[in-house]
Design a protein around this motif. Structure first.
Motif, PDB file in Angstrom:
ATOM      1  N   HIS A   1      -1.227  47.733  43.017  1.00 14.66           N
ATOM      2  CA  HIS A   1      -0.114  48.459  43.603  1.00 14.66           C
ATOM      3  C   HIS A   1       0.302  47.874  44.933  1.00 14.66           C
ATOM      4  O   HIS A   1       1.451  48.042  45.351  1.00 14.66           O
ATOM      5  CB  HIS A   1      -0.423  49.952  43.718  1.00 14.66           C
ATOM      6  CG  HIS A   1       0.711  50.797  43.240  1.00 14.66           C
ATOM      7  ND1 HIS A   1       1.238  50.667  41.990  1.00 14.66           N
ATOM      8  CD2 HIS A   1       1.449  51.743  43.860  1.00 14.66           C
ATOM      9  CE1 HIS A   1       2.251  51.510  41.860  1.00 14.66           C
ATOM     10  NE2 HIS A   1       2.400  52.169  42.978  1.00 14.66           N
TER      11      HIS A   1
ATOM     12  N   ILE B   1      13.523  53.261  46.136  1.00 12.37           N
ATOM     13  CA  ILE B   1      14.348  52.217  45.525  1.00 12.37           C
ATOM     14  C   ILE B   1      15.822  52.528  45.697  1.00 12.37           C
ATOM     15  O   ILE B   1      16.584  51.711  46.200  1.00 12.37           O
ATOM     16  CB  ILE B   1      13.975  52.047  44.039  1.00 12.37           C
ATOM     17  CG1 ILE B   1      12.567  51.485  43.953  1.00 12.37           C
ATOM     18  CG2 ILE B   1      14.972  51.140  43.331  1.00 12.37           C
ATOM     19  CD1 ILE B   1      12.006  51.421  42.569  1.00 12.37           C
TER      20      ILE B   1
ATOM     21  N   GLU C   1       9.474  59.921  44.628  1.00  7.79           N
ATOM     22  CA  GLU C   1       9.154  59.019  45.734  1.00  7.79           C
ATOM     23  C   GLU C   1       9.685  57.625  45.427  1.00  7.79           C
ATOM     24  O   GLU C   1      10.329  56.981  46.245  1.00  7.79           O
ATOM     25  CB  GLU C   1       7.646  58.951  45.973  1.00  7.79           C
ATOM     26  CG  GLU C   1       7.317  58.014  47.124  1.00  7.79           C
ATOM     27  CD  GLU C   1       5.848  57.679  47.217  1.00  7.79           C
ATOM     28  OE1 GLU C   1       5.061  58.599  47.477  1.00  7.79           O
ATOM     29  OE2 GLU C   1       5.495  56.501  47.018  1.00  7.79           O
ATOM     30  N   ARG C   2       9.441  57.179  44.199  1.00  7.28           N
ATOM     31  CA  ARG C   2       9.919  55.842  43.819  1.00  7.28           C
ATOM     32  C   ARG C   2      11.441  55.807  43.781  1.00  7.28           C
ATOM     33  O   ARG C   2      12.070  54.829  44.163  1.00  7.28           O
ATOM     34  CB  ARG C   2       9.349  55.453  42.462  1.00  7.28           C
ATOM     35  CG  ARG C   2       7.948  54.899  42.525  1.00  7.28           C
ATOM     36  CD  ARG C   2       6.944  55.908  43.078  1.00  7.28           C
ATOM     37  NE  ARG C   2       5.601  55.424  43.165  1.00  7.28           N
ATOM     38  CZ  ARG C   2       4.586  55.897  42.438  1.00  7.28           C
ATOM     39  NH1 ARG C   2       4.777  56.886  41.591  1.00  7.28           N
ATOM     40  NH2 ARG C   2       3.385  55.392  42.571  1.00  7.28           N
TER      41      ARG C   2
ATOM     42  N   VAL D   1       7.461  51.496  38.561  1.00 10.74           N
ATOM     43  CA  VAL D   1       6.529  51.768  39.657  1.00 10.74           C
ATOM     44  C   VAL D   1       5.816  53.096  39.411  1.00 10.74           C
ATOM     45  O   VAL D   1       4.617  53.226  39.666  1.00 10.74           O
ATOM     46  CB  VAL D   1       7.272  51.771  41.009  1.00 10.74           C
ATOM     47  CG1 VAL D   1       6.304  51.990  42.155  1.00 10.74           C
ATOM     48  CG2 VAL D   1       8.016  50.471  41.216  1.00 10.74           C
ATOM     49  N   PHE D   2       6.541  54.045  38.868  1.00 12.54           N
ATOM     50  CA  PHE D   2       5.943  55.342  38.569  1.00 12.54           C
ATOM     51  C   PHE D   2       4.783  55.180  37.590  1.00 12.54           C
ATOM     52  O   PHE D   2       3.678  55.661  37.826  1.00 12.54           O
ATOM     53  CB  PHE D   2       7.019  56.256  37.990  1.00 12.54           C
ATOM     54  CG  PHE D   2       6.504  57.553  37.435  1.00 12.54           C
ATOM     55  CD1 PHE D   2       6.078  58.561  38.286  1.00 12.54           C
ATOM     56  CD2 PHE D   2       6.450  57.767  36.062  1.00 12.54           C
ATOM     57  CE1 PHE D   2       5.612  59.771  37.773  1.00 12.54           C
ATOM     58  CE2 PHE D   2       5.980  58.970  35.551  1.00 12.54           C
ATOM     59  CZ  PHE D   2       5.556  59.968  36.407  1.00 12.54           C
TER      60      PHE D   2
ATOM     61  N   GLY E   1       1.813  53.389  38.939  1.00  7.43           N
ATOM     62  CA  GLY E   1       1.054  54.298  39.797  1.00  7.43           C
ATOM     63  C   GLY E   1       0.152  55.196  38.986  1.00  7.43           C
ATOM     64  O   GLY E   1      -1.046  55.346  39.282  1.00  7.43           O
TER      65      GLY E   1
ATOM     66  N   TRP F   1      12.756  49.201  52.844  1.00 13.03           N
ATOM     67  CA  TRP F   1      11.808  48.458  52.004  1.00 13.03           C
ATOM     68  C   TRP F   1      10.908  47.580  52.865  1.00 13.03           C
ATOM     69  O   TRP F   1       9.739  47.427  52.594  1.00 13.03           O
ATOM     70  CB  TRP F   1      12.562  47.536  51.030  1.00 13.03           C
ATOM     71  CG  TRP F   1      13.131  48.218  49.833  1.00 13.03           C
ATOM     72  CD1 TRP F   1      13.288  49.552  49.648  1.00 13.03           C
ATOM     73  CD2 TRP F   1      13.640  47.588  48.642  1.00 13.03           C
ATOM     74  NE1 TRP F   1      13.864  49.790  48.433  1.00 13.03           N
ATOM     75  CE2 TRP F   1      14.093  48.605  47.797  1.00 13.03           C
ATOM     76  CE3 TRP F   1      13.761  46.267  48.228  1.00 13.03           C
ATOM     77  CZ2 TRP F   1      14.643  48.340  46.535  1.00 13.03           C
ATOM     78  CZ3 TRP F   1      14.315  45.995  46.984  1.00 13.03           C
ATOM     79  CH2 TRP F   1      14.749  47.030  46.147  1.00 13.03           C
TER      80      TRP F   1
ATOM     81  N   TRP G   1       7.509  60.632  41.067  1.00 11.93           N
ATOM     82  CA  TRP G   1       8.630  59.916  40.453  1.00 11.93           C
ATOM     83  C   TRP G   1       9.776  59.832  41.461  1.00 11.93           C
ATOM     84  O   TRP G   1      10.391  58.796  41.649  1.00 11.93           O
ATOM     85  CB  TRP G   1       9.075  60.629  39.174  1.00 11.93           C
ATOM     86  CG  TRP G   1      10.074  59.817  38.432  1.00 11.93           C
ATOM     87  CD1 TRP G   1       9.817  58.865  37.497  1.00 11.93           C
ATOM     88  CD2 TRP G   1      11.498  59.851  38.612  1.00 11.93           C
ATOM     89  NE1 TRP G   1      10.991  58.298  37.079  1.00 11.93           N
ATOM     90  CE2 TRP G   1      12.041  58.884  37.742  1.00 11.93           C
ATOM     91  CE3 TRP G   1      12.358  60.586  39.404  1.00 11.93           C
ATOM     92  CZ2 TRP G   1      13.402  58.638  37.640  1.00 11.93           C
ATOM     93  CZ3 TRP G   1      13.718  60.345  39.319  1.00 11.93           C
ATOM     94  CH2 TRP G   1      14.228  59.384  38.438  1.00 11.93           C
TER      95      TRP G   1
ATOM     96  N   PHE H   1       1.359  52.625  49.049  1.00 11.47           N
ATOM     97  CA  PHE H   1       1.553  52.622  47.605  1.00 11.47           C
ATOM     98  C   PHE H   1       0.253  52.905  46.869  1.00 11.47           C
ATOM     99  O   PHE H   1       0.243  53.586  45.845  1.00 11.47           O
ATOM    100  CB  PHE H   1       2.131  51.274  47.147  1.00 11.47           C
ATOM    101  CG  PHE H   1       3.635  51.269  47.063  1.00 11.47           C
ATOM    102  CD1 PHE H   1       4.401  51.672  48.139  1.00 11.47           C
ATOM    103  CD2 PHE H   1       4.283  50.873  45.903  1.00 11.47           C
ATOM    104  CE1 PHE H   1       5.785  51.678  48.065  1.00 11.47           C
ATOM    105  CE2 PHE H   1       5.665  50.887  45.816  1.00 11.47           C
ATOM    106  CZ  PHE H   1       6.416  51.287  46.902  1.00 11.47           C
TER     107      PHE H   1
ATOM    108  N   SER I   1       4.021  46.889  45.649  1.00  9.66           N
ATOM    109  CA  SER I   1       4.722  47.283  46.874  1.00  9.66           C
ATOM    110  C   SER I   1       5.365  46.075  47.544  1.00  9.66           C
ATOM    111  O   SER I   1       6.333  46.218  48.278  1.00  9.66           O
ATOM    112  CB  SER I   1       3.772  47.980  47.829  1.00  9.66           C
ATOM    113  OG  SER I   1       3.024  47.036  48.560  1.00  9.66           O
TER     114      SER I   1
ATOM    115  N   VAL J   1      12.278  52.229  38.905  1.00  7.22           N
ATOM    116  CA  VAL J   1      11.650  53.487  39.341  1.00  7.22           C
ATOM    117  C   VAL J   1      10.566  53.861  38.338  1.00  7.22           C
ATOM    118  O   VAL J   1       9.418  54.163  38.708  1.00  7.22           O
ATOM    119  CB  VAL J   1      12.703  54.616  39.445  1.00  7.22           C
ATOM    120  CG1 VAL J   1      12.041  55.950  39.724  1.00  7.22           C
ATOM    121  CG2 VAL J   1      13.720  54.296  40.531  1.00  7.22           C
TER     122      VAL J   1
END
Lengths: 473, 1066
Positions: free
Chosen positions: A245, A397, A392-393, A91-92, A95, A260, A390, A269, A249, A88
């Motif tokens: 990204h 996930i 969202e990820r 990816v955060f 981003g 997913w 945050w 993404f 994704s 998480v």
């Protein structure tokens, strides 16, 4: 230096809005920006912020040692949620790392001159965010001591990585993105580093900046090469903004977990990344311009423009959320529909609704000019967007993994204290780097910002800009 | 270097005396006694010192030339200078033996590697087990290597307890028993576990000969007292019913969990599964279960009725009255029987009619059986109904049990004798009466009397040992000579596979000490018993045969058809109606059941069993008060809330676990937990409900349950989602596709229902791939597995078998709460239906790796650590795994397990600290695996380290062995033979996985799909064969055979199934 409250946020197409306020000559611009680095002491707030950041960085370091020594069970990861906070966070942070290169490369190609006020520290933010991001996949694997097996390099086992795995693509995408972003950032900084070198009062500073200025002498040839290279790098970096990204994704889209496995992920993404990146730039710019008196360079117009981008990308993200539901219904798949109904009404509904309110509802306030121009509102909104992104990820996930195909395996992921402190620690790492950057490197592109001043235009003598006339008078 | 290397018995460099050098028992005792009494007790955690002692013992044994029986793992390889004949180092050897539990011996086959028993299977030759085994047998090998086992005799003196020696005990015993002998044994008593062992019987006779005035008692907390009493009443003698579930068309279980909580569980399960096959021919086969707790048998029932245990006797009487004219209630009882209306009993009005008509229709092919909890009268009536319907001699037979003792009367009279002071010497052979005797007897209090000299022989230094004068370490059944009688009476031999690790002795050997005769060794005793009994001229040959087979062929008890005494039946009916009355509103019934894992508590220190999810509740590491959904609502509790259970003036505070299908006026309390001195594994596990169990109510009683404040985390491996939650609805929606089942009628209408997408709700399959799929053409073998859901009862033997075979660690309660259990094979349990109070049915689905041909895990591994091999197996390369865990995320079946810590190197932990993580769990130094635990490891299977993903391999180590053997055999063939058989093949059935081997129901078939004649190919061709989640095109190699049920159209159960909500009430 006097700061006059001059409104450059008007929407009169007949008038060119000034992007630098209260400065009529290049010298004062140089003086004001270099003052941030040259002041013998940083503002008190900087020391406080730095102390807190270093403390969290220390916690992060300690926790990583602890993690290596004991095993990744210290996190809340479990079966079925094998990826928890580390991914998480990854990816955060990736981003967040999007805004910088987008601002420097894409806006450069589109000749958006307002980018110059914010591009330098947005790029710095990118570099630091990608460092934070890159750390997590590295430490989250079970046997960290063989992390290099994920890189394609010759070895005695004659084993290549498995090229079908999106994780490997991640290694390439993030690696390339980081390299190009770092080059782009550093190259753009060379003329300014030379400026700092030339103005250095101590030998140490002169040598330190001198080394990094790479012998820049501001010759015409240098400038020519520089401009070319900058343009090329911008062209190189632009697709990367979209690719990195998208590839991240793929980690999710290529798998077949309901929630997913969806084709909307790459654009979704990217939009989300830009959205969160701009929010983070905003979060950093608002206090920074206050702290170092840079309101003349990061003007309200800059901030308003960023708010518009936040509004647009936030709405794109909102569209994606709705589209996911539509597709889930349209697919007719039991598992797919469940995944989304469950997100909104199941055990993680709280996370989902935090995400929706922060990412979709909050940015809608920027339809109002008053809100776009209110420092307080935009700062709070940007913080909320950071929180929302945050989550969202987290939603993507954790909720998808927690309840996938077989109900017997369903679980409920709960973070441990290590998870929480590591998230905080990654902010410590980020802020430490960022604060060091603010203290020692030019946080505004001195050379570039001068381009946007009327004085840089050979035809601007006695210019048409009323404001400048007023200012001169 | 391993710690073992430092301690290897290689002789000592220095010695203090010549005796020290020789390390005689006397010297060791002297060394022990040098320390103040009790000091040696404090060595619990001192692994090194303890280990030195084990090694000391091993050195002593080495001196006797017995070292070959025991192999410690060593780093260096030291080949034999002269290899013993027939011994191949590293090659497994198999020995037949048996394990006696609750007076019944299970025939076992033990695999031994270089002198270490590592794996236990059912003995395929044994007439009862026939290759199947239960969880207790599977897990018993772990007990052998339990570091908590008692290591020395302990002597309790007035105010202290200290370590002693066998030598000291023998000195004391000789003197003590000699003086007792002079008094003809007056004041001597022996308390034994239930045993049918002929050798124990023989030794008992010899001991009694020496001590004619001594008394012999037997106690077993999980006993068949009521069954025996019922038999005595009905037949005038003790018989054990032998049921043929394979032949029965209608089975009515009156509170009997014959598929799990029975010592005939292996045979019952196999027979039951065989009987269910009749459904495939379209013949009706029905199991009715009346019970309070939701047992495994209830889960397998076609019609299950949740009634109070106390009302089962009324149901039995009503059934008997309808079926047998003699059993009609007398006028005085009729009034009471009239009050037992269906509403009072909580049954649908038509239920009894249906059961009666089904029983009448299948005269002679029916079984009515009563559970051990039910009073003797119910057993009498069951016998009566069976006889009346002509089932005796067909589906029900009896074997005599002439010497059987009823436990409760026995221990009650022992307690009285202890109280009156008539007994001053008590020898306890096994068991743990201080913990598990009826609470009202206060046995522990009597035992700790200072006047009493008591001797306790036990594997663990347990609750009872601590109160006895002498505690003696008992040899494990894998370490000692013994014998026993199997369920059908077959004389089964237990032979040691290893020298006693801690110098323990068997009950036979202790009895020999008491007898004071010359024959002291277990081997000699067992051999003598058999030779005296057999009296054959060719005894030596018969003995060798018996040792090889593990049992004496043809020694099964004679099957008999005793006649039921009608007056006894009438008395039973009268007695039932005298005792029965409608339950007052709000009264809560407490039902005591043996635990499905730790049995009566004796396996509480067995980590495999502690971590084995209960088949129904999926609870690990604890027991709980099982309350129904409605009852929980009434009490205002949910799973994990604390409650106080009261019975009279006794009370226990425990946690509640909400259990769908549990009778709403009844709570189930499983015994065997909450042991104060159970060992490190058992410490803190669960709640002790023995404290509520009194001699007059060993089965069930009445009491009260009230909520108290507090929460207790219960580690369940499978959450039960509330039926009206999003998750609950989602679960019900997908069940018809995941767990495919149909009623007999639906099956007749559409034999292909399992693959009828309209029926199952599964999506149609499009075979379209985005990439080149694994090329499996030309593969020699294609291993595959078929799991027959119609046969599987959910007993979980496969789960433990897999754990034993594949070196799967236990993780501890804390980690199970985090969802990190490591079982490669799990059994999914689904409640179906939309009423949480009465689930329509229960689905039991074993989930090993699906071995997808299109494995989603392989696509996403960045380092190619999981790939396909030539046989089409999805293999896991542990060495290559870096632990990204992406494979597990992408596994739709979630069969992959990740080793978050080095679970092998850490003890399992129960406690949770800050934010559910206990810091010192993680900060504790990772010591190497305990040397004793290491001995249990299967050397054929890698012990995985931390940070590595693992999963079911289809027991690839067994596949490799089979392939190598096949190849070697092929190479030796003549050219003509080779022409006929162009390549090496593994004959079907010669190779099987651990789970399939253990399965008593034979629900799992493993084999080669490439061989069109193999059993697995046959299974795949069947109409019921389906692939789980086939719509995502994983092409699983593990497939299922859909389940069939034959529910009668009565009761609360909806008859519809498999996605059809057809209201089909009768």
């Amino acid at each position: 230096m006097t700061t006059l409250a001059i409104d450059n946020t008007f929407d009169d197409p007949a008038r060119r809005a000034p992007l630098v306020l209260n400065h009529t000559d290049f010298g004062s611009v140089t003086n004001d920006i270099c003052a941030v680095n040259e002041a013998p002491k940083a503002p008190r707030a900087w020391y406080i912020a730095f102390a807190i950041s270093v403390m969290f960085l220390g916690i992060l370091g300690g926790l990583i040692l602890y993690l290596f020594a004991t095993g990744i069970g210290v996190w809340g990861n479990q079966n079925p949620v094998m990826w928890g906070f580390p991914i998480v966070n990854f990816v955060f942070w990736v981003g967040i790392g999007h805004a910088g290169t987008l601002i420097s490369a894409i806006l450069h190609l589109f000749r958006q001159k307002w980018r110059t006020g914010i591009n330098r520290f947005a790029e710095a933010m990118t570099i630091f965010a990608v460092i934070c991001a890159g750390m997590f996949p590295g430490i989250h694997i079970g046997r960290v001591w063989v992390f290099y097996w994920m890189f394609p390099m010759p070895n005695q086992m004659e084993m290549w990585p498995q090229f079908r795995s999106p994780l490997l693509w991640d290694v390439f995408a993030v690696g390339t993105y980081f390299t190009v972003s770092l080059l782009f950032w550093y190259m753009g900084m060379i003329p300014d580093l030379a400026t700092l070198r030339d103005r250095a009062r101590t030998r140490v500073r002169a040598i330190a900046y001198g080394i990094f200025a790479l012998g820049w002498r501001s010759s015409m040839r240098h400038w020519h090469r520089y401009e070319r290279a900058y343009l090329l790098l911008a062209a190189l970096a632009t697709p990367l903004v979209l690719s990195v990204h998208s590839v991240v994704s793929f980690d999710f889209a290529v798998s077949q977990i309901p929630g997913w496995h969806t084709t909307i992920f790459p654009p979704y993404f990217v939009a989300g990344a830009i959205f969160s990146g701009f929010a983070m730039v905003m979060t950093l710019a608002v206090p920074a311009r206050q702290l170092w008196g840079l309101k003349d360079f990061i003007t309200l117009r800059h901030l308003e423009n960023m708010n518009k981008i936040i509004l647009v990308t936030g709405s794109m993200v909102g569209y994606a959320y709705i589209m996911e539901f539509f597709i889930a219904w349209y697919s007719g798949s039991l598992y797919e529909s469940f995944a989304f109904i469950n997100r909104a009404t199941g055990q993680y509904a709280w996370a989902y609704w935090i995400m929706v309110s922060c990412n979709v509802i909050v940015p809608q306030i920027f339809w109002f000019r008053k809100a776009r121009q209110s420092i307080a509102i935009m700062f709070v909104a940007s913080l909320l967007v950071n929180v929302g992104m945050w989550f969202e990820r987290f939603v993507i996930i954790v909720t998808s993994l927690a309840q996938d195909f077989l109900p017997s395996s369903w679980g409920y992921f709960k973070p441990t204290w290590v998870d929480l402190l590591m998230l905080a620690g990654s902010f410590g790492l980020f802020m430490t780097l960022f604060l060091l950057f603010c203290r020692f490197l030019p946080i505004i592109a001195i050379a570039e910002v001068k381009h946007t001043m009327p004085e840089a235009d050979p035809h601007s003598h006695g210019g048409t800009d009323e404001h400048h006339r007023e200012a001169r008078a | 270097m391993s710690p073992l290397d430092h301690n290897r018995p290689r002789g000592k460099a220095y010695w203090r005396s010549l005796d020290d050098l020789a390390d005689t028992p006397e010297f060791r005792e002297f060394v022990f006694r040098e320390f103040p009494a009790g000091a040696t007790e404090m060595l619990d955690s001192g692994e090194r010192r303890q280990f030195l002692k084990i090694m000391g013992a091993s050195l002593a044994l080495a001196g006797f030339g017995l070292a070959g029986c025991r192999r410690w793992p060593k780093e260096q390889i030291a080949p034999f200078a002269n290899r013993p004949e027939g011994r191949v180092p590293g090659a497994p050897e198999y020995y037949a033996t048996s394990m006696e539990l609750g007076g019944v011996a299970d025939g076992l086959l033990v695999t031994s590697f270089d002198g270490r028993p590592v794996k236990i299977e059912g003995n395929p030759e044994h007439p009862v087990s026939r290759g199947g085994s239960g969880v207790e047998a599977q897990a018993s090998v772990l007990e052998l290597y339990d570091p908590d086992r008692s290591r020395y005799p302990m002597l309790r003196e007035t105010d202290s307890r200290h370590q002693s020696s066998w030598h000291a005990f023998e000195t004391w015993a000789t003197k003590h028993f000699d003086s007792l002998g002079n008094a003809k044994g007056g004041g001597l008593a022996v308390l034994s576990e239930a045993t049918e062992s002929p050798s124990v019987g023989d030794m008992r006779a010899r001991v009694m000969k020496r001590f004619p005035r001594a008394a012999w008692y037997e106690y077993e907390p999980i006993n068949t007292d009521h069954e025996m009493a019922g038999s005595n009443a009905a037949f005038g003698a003790t018989y054990r019913p032998q049921y043929s579930f394979n032949r029965a068309k209608v089975v009515v279980s009156l509170d009997s969990d014959f598929l799990l909580a029975s010592r005939a569980m292996v045979r019952n399960t196999r027979d039951f599964a065989q009987g269910r096959k009749r459904l495939l021919d379209g013949t009706s086969t029905r199991l009715y279960v009346f019970e309070s707790a939701f047992s495994l048998t209830g889960a397998n029932a076609d019609n299950r009725f949740a009634v109070r245990s106390r009302d089962v006797s009324a149901i039995a009487a009503l059934l008997a009255a309808r079926l047998v004219p003699d059993a009609a209630a007398s006028a005085s009882a009729r009034e009471q029987s009239d009050r037992a209306t269906p509403e009072v009993l909580g049954l649908d009005a038509a239920v009894l009619d249906q059961v009666v008509s089904d029983l009448k229709q299948s005269r002679g092919d029916s079984i009515v059986l009563a559970g051990p909890r039910q009073p003797a009268e119910v057993h009498v009536l069951a016998a009566l109904i069976n006889e009346h319907l002509g089932s005796v001699g067909r589906t029900v037979r009896y074997t005599p049990l002439p010497d059987a003792t009823q436990s409760v009367p026995s221990i009650t009279s022992l307690t009285k004798d202890l109280d009156s002071g008539r007994i001053h010497t008590l020898v306890i052979l096994g068991g743990n009466p201080a913990y598990d005797a009826p609470a009202d007897l206060d046995f522990a209090g009597k035992l700790s009397s200072q006047r009493l000299k008591s001797v306790h022989l036990s594997i663990y230094d347990n609750e009872t040992s601590r109160l006895c004068t002498w505690h003696l370490p008992r040899a494990h059944y894998l370490e000692s000579w013994a014998d026993g009688r199997a369920w059908d009476g077959t004389w089964s031999i237990a032979q040691p596979l290893i020298e006693p690790l801690f110098g323990g002795r068997s009950p036979l050997e202790l009895l020999a000490v008491m007898e004071g005769g010359d024959v002291r060794a277990g081997y000699d005793i067992v051999r003598r018993t058999m030779s005296e009994s057999a009296k054959r001229t060719d005894f030596e040959q018969a003995w060798r045969r018996t040792l090889h087979d593990g049992f004496l062929a043809g020694s099964a008890a004679t099957l008999m058809r005793p006649d039921v005494r009608r007056p006894a039946c009438i008395a039973a009916v009268e007695s039932i109606w005298q005792q029965w009355a409608p339950a007052p509103a709000g009264e809560m019934e407490l039902v005591f059941v043996p635990d499905t894992k730790v049995y009566d508590g004796r396996f509480a220190n067995n980590g495999w069993l502690q971590e084995l999810p209960d088949p129904m509740t999926k609870l690990t590491w604890d027991n709980a008060v099982l309350a129904g959904v409605e009852a929980a609502g009434r009490l205002g509790v949910t799973t994990g809330d604390r409650v106080r259970v009261t019975h009279g003036d006794r009370q226990v505070e425990a946690a509640v676990c909400v259990m769908p299908g549990q009778c709403s006026n009844s709570v189930t309390l499983s015994l065997g937990y909450g042991r104060p001195h159970g060992g490190t594994i058992a410490e803190g596990a669960g709640f002790d409900f023995y404290a509520l169990r009194t001699a007059d109510a060993m089965g069930f009683t009445t009491g009260a349950v009230e909520k108290i404040s507090g929460h207790y985390p219960l580690a369940q491996t499978q959450d039960h989602h509330a039926i009206d939650s999003t998750a609950g609805k989602g679960t019900q929606a997908r069940l018809p596709s995941l767990f495919r089942e149909a009623t007999l009628q639906q099956f007749k209408d559409n034999p292909r229902f399992a693959n009828d997408h309209h029926h199952t709700g599964a999506h149609a399959v499009h075979r379209l791939s985005l990439w080149n799929e694994t090329n499996l053409e030309g593969a020699v073998y294609a291993w595959a597995m078929s799991i027959d859901l119609n046969a599987c009862t959910g007993c979980s033997a496969c789960v433990v078998a897999c754990q034993a075979e594949n070196n799967i660690p236990i993780v501890g309660k804390d980690q199970v709460l985090r969802g990190r259990e490591m079982h490669w094979l799990r059994i999914d349990r689904y409640f179906q239906g939309h009423d949480p109070e009465t689930p329509r049915s229960v689905g039991m689905q074993p989930i090993p790796c699906m071995m997808c041909e299109n494995a989603p895990c392989e696509q996403v591994c960045p380092v190619a650590a999981t790939t396909h091999d030539k046989d089409g197996l999805n293999v896991m390369v542990y060495n290559r795994c870096v632990g990204t865990r992406y494979c597990s995320n992408n596994c739709p079946y979630k069969v992959r397990r990740f080793n978050y810590f080095d679970y092998w190197k850490r003890g399992p932990e129960r406690e949770m600290g800050l934010l559910h993580v206990k810091p010192d769990y993680y900060t504790k130094p990772q010591t190497d695996m305990h040397p004793l635990r290491r001995m249990q490891m299967n050397p054929e299977v890698t012990v995985r380290s931390r940070g590595v993903m693992e999963k079911c391999t289809y027991c690839i180590q067994r596949i490799s062995v089979a392939k190598i053997e096949a190849k070697n055999a092929w190479v030796k063939m003549t050219p003509e033979q080779k022409q006929r058989q162009p390549r090496a093949t593994v004959p079907d059935g010669s190779l099987t996985t651990a789970c399939a081997q253990a399965c008593p129901a034979q629900a799992i078939i493993f084999g080669d799909m490439n061989d069109p004649t193999s059993r697995v190919s046959d299974a795949f061709k069947g109409a019921r064969s389906y692939q789980m989640l086939e719509e995502i095109n994983t092409k699983p190699r593990t497939r299922y055979l859909a389940k069939l049920r034959d529910p009668a159209p009565v009761g609360a159960q909806e008859a519809g199934s498999a996605g059809h909500e057809e209201p089909n009430h009768g």
